[in-house]
Motif scaffolding. Structure first.
Motif: not given
Length: 295
Positions: A67-69, A78-81, A73-74
């Motif tokens: 969540p932090h990244l 990562r929400l998909i991978t 960090k936008f």
């Protein structure tokens, strides 16, 4: 003379091997293109992501959910991978593939009207040794049920199928924050298995040729097997819980007194993914109507 003959034989064998390899790849490509669009896309994304990690083009540290990244960090990919990586190539990865991508014998059996029994071990019912189907088990585990859903209860409803993925992915991400889960692909496929099993209560599942039970017990059997492999059951439980929420909102609550559908697929998804519905009031022109050739 003998040396020339050996060279001819080697050249013939090389050509023969190349021809067999070409036919094998053509058969694989044909089989892959017959897979429904959503299942094909998800399977390809998972395989390519895992191959990229195996070839060290990517690192799991670039893929996991943090969540932090994501929010600071936008790194929104990562929400998909985190749904695409099932671990390095090996037993666990191939085991997590069976339930998206079904064995070809299943389609033949269904085409023959004998779809009353499913084979969770991956081999066909007529095989002499059930465990010979383990290769299919390792290669296609959960993905086969993704395909069964898309070809079954979601046939002609691609937008609704994609929306189920989106609903499950969002809910798993929110719940995954509570459990500090980094990769949720196994939870997503567990959800697919759960929804398929609840919509196929009459199907009898042959599990590795050892157990036979009704389809609704399959998610729990798979969770137990995953635990034997040393995996955490928290991910499977998350997938089962989200699958149950979807099944209740989509199949149970609308049929209750005063109930209604709460999960409505957005219109833009239907516009993008579904074939346009035919207008029941449309009257074809005379030349478009079937009949004798007009002169």
């Amino acid at each position: 003379m003998g040396g020339a003959w050996r060279r001819v034989k080697r050249a013939w064998r090389a050509d023969h091997d190349a021809s067999e390899a070409s036919m094998a790849w053509q058969g694989l490509a044909t089989e892959f293109l017959q897979v429904p669009a959503v299942t094909r896309t998800y399977t390809a994304a998972c395989v390519l992501t895992t191959a990229a990690v195996q070839l060290e083009l990517l690192s799991p540290f670039q893929l996991y959910f943090n969540p932090h990244l994501v929010f600071r960090k936008f790194q929104v990919w990562r929400l998909i991978t985190n749904f695409l990586f099932f671990g390095p190539l090996g037993f666990s990865f191939f085991f997590n593939m069976l339930f998206v991508y079904p064995a070809p014998w299943w389609r033949r059996e269904r085409a023959g009207g004998r779809g009353a029994e499913d084979w969770a071990g991956g081999g066909g019912p007529g095989e002499a040794e059930p465990f010979q189907g383990a290769r299919f088990l390792y290669q296609s585990r959960r993905f086969r049920y993704c395909r069964m859903l898309e070809e079954g209860s979601f046939r002609g409803r691609t937008a609704d199928f994609v929306f189920m993925f989106l609903f499950g992915g969002v809910l798993m991400t929110l719940l995954g924050l509570l459990g500090s889960l980094f990769f949720l692909g196994q939870a997503l496929t567990a959800m697919l298995v759960y929804v398929w099993s609840r919509r196929s209560p009459g199907v009898r599942v042959n599990f590795f040729g050892l157990l036979t039970f009704q389809a609704p017990f399959l998610p729990w059997a798979l969770m137990g097997f995953s635990m034997l492999l040393g995996n955490s059951i928290l991910v499977d439980l998350l997938g089962i819980a989200v699958g149950h929420v979807y099944y209740f909102l989509e199949d149970v609550f609308p049929n209750q007194p005063g109930g209604k559908r709460l999960l409505l697929t957005p219109s833009f998804l239907k516009l993008l993914l579904d074939a346009p519905a035919e207008d029941p009031n449309y009257l074809p022109l005379p030349e478009e109507q079937p009949g004798p050739l007009q002169r």
